[in-house]
Design an enzyme around this catalytic site. Structure first.
Site, PDB file in Angstrom:
ATOM      1  N   GLY A  32       0.794  -1.415  -0.191  1.00  0.00           N
ATOM      2  CA  GLY A  32       0.159   0.114  -0.159  1.00  0.00           C
ATOM      3  C   GLY A  32       1.079   1.121  -0.034  1.00  0.00           C
ATOM      4  O   GLY A  32       2.247   1.209   0.069  1.00  0.00           O
ATOM      5  N   LEU A  33       0.101   2.461  -0.196  1.00  0.00           N
ATOM      6  CA  LEU A  33       1.118   3.544  -0.337  1.00  0.00           C
ATOM      7  C   LEU A  33       1.799   4.000   1.128  1.00  0.00           C
ATOM      8  O   LEU A  33       1.355   3.598   2.220  1.00  0.00           O
ATOM      9  CB  LEU A  33       0.008   4.813  -0.430  1.00  0.00           C
ATOM     10  CG  LEU A  33      -0.770   4.751  -1.920  1.00  0.00           C
ATOM     11  CD1 LEU A  33      -1.664   5.825  -2.278  1.00  0.00           C
ATOM     12  CD2 LEU A  33       0.542   4.852  -3.007  1.00  0.00           C
ATOM     13  N   SER A  39       2.764  -0.691   8.461  1.00  0.00           N
ATOM     14  CA  SER A  39       3.577  -1.142   9.373  1.00  0.00           C
ATOM     15  C   SER A  39       2.997  -0.914  10.741  1.00  0.00           C
ATOM     16  O   SER A  39       3.054  -1.664  11.713  1.00  0.00           O
ATOM     17  CB  SER A  39       4.937  -0.298   9.412  1.00  0.00           C
ATOM     18  OG  SER A  39       5.668  -0.574   8.468  1.00  0.00           O
ATOM     19  N   SER A 107       6.081  -1.888  -2.101  1.00  0.00           N
ATOM     20  CA  SER A 107       5.929  -2.963  -3.171  1.00  0.00           C
ATOM     21  C   SER A 107       5.060  -2.277  -4.335  1.00  0.00           C
ATOM     22  O   SER A 107       3.799  -3.074  -4.362  1.00  0.00           O
ATOM     23  CB  SER A 107       5.650  -4.441  -2.749  1.00  0.00           C
ATOM     24  OG  SER A 107       4.819  -4.193  -1.764  1.00  0.00           O
TER      25      SER A 107
END
Length: 233
Positions: A32-33, A39, A107
């Site tokens: 995700g952005l 996290s 990613s």
């Protein structure tokens, strides 16, 4: 690339480790952005798994990895691909150790995520086929195989750019808008949304606790929180 090397097998199998830990090794891949909550949710889930359920876990965080293992990599397309490739190999080791690993990485490229999926799911499928178990398999049983050998769980932490930019916990969007940071995902570099993520967490609408609860349900239903009676893999 080295060619004169041989894999040294242990006397202890992955299934031995899983039985010892009473869990199944798996990678939960949070994509995700920046600012979407990857996290934050991953570490909250780890706390739930360790403190309440006594599970063996580890969080691989994108920034933390770049302090050591991947400190030689930048943020261009090639370096991003190598970053994810290396993390995929690390996750493969964690799975073999029988651990639940949470990988929190932007990613942005679907191809890179799919390569990690292929790497992590490959070993169990190959063993299944090499044992001759594919004979006479119908579509339903093949789908069951895919579920049973699923070592890679893609989790899309979904939040749009405006939401992430409003949060901007590290001040990165502001720096990207000013041109200080080049090739910043969501601003000056693309993010390719997953097509078929196993789990979608709407972090714009859901709290961290709600996201953790959704993931715990997925792990319980998938049998990842116990070793089960599976044969050696």
């Amino acid at each position: 690339m080295a060619t004169n090397i041989t894999w040294h097998h242990s006397h202890i199998t992955r299934s031995d480790r899983e039985r010892h830990l009473n869990q199944r090794g798996v990678t939960l891949w949070f994509t995700g952005l920046s600012g979407s909550g990857k996290s934050t949710i991953a570490t909250a889930l780890e706390r739930e798994l360790v403190r309440k359920h006594k599970k063996a876990t580890y969080v691989l965080d994108g920034d933390n990895i770049r302090h050591g293992l991947n400190k030689d990599l930048g943020f261009g397309p090639g370096d991003r691909q190598e970053n994810i490739r290396r993390i995929g190999e690390v996750c493969n080791l964690f799975i073999d150790a029988g651990m639940i690993v949470m990988a929190a990485f932007v990613s942005p490229y679907k191809e890179d995520r799919d390569k990690v999926r292929g790497l992590l799911n490959k070993t169990d499928e190959q063993k299944f086929y090499s044992d001759g178990n594919n004979e006479g398999q119908n579509e339903d049983s093949m789908q069951q195989l895919k579920e049973r050998t699923k070592n890679f769980i893609e989790i899309y932490v979904k939040a749009d750019v405006s939401t992430c930019e409003e949060r901007d916990p590290k001040g990165l969007y502001k720096r990207a808008r000013s041109g200080e940071i080049k090739s910043f995902t969501g601003i000056s570099a693309p993010f390719e949304e997953p097509d078929n993520a196993e789990v979608i967490l709407d972090s714009k609408e859901k709290s961290v606790d709600e996201c953790v609860s959704q993931l715990m349900t997925y792990l319980r239903d998938g049998g990842y929180l116990s070793a089960g009676e599976s044969e050696d893999r």
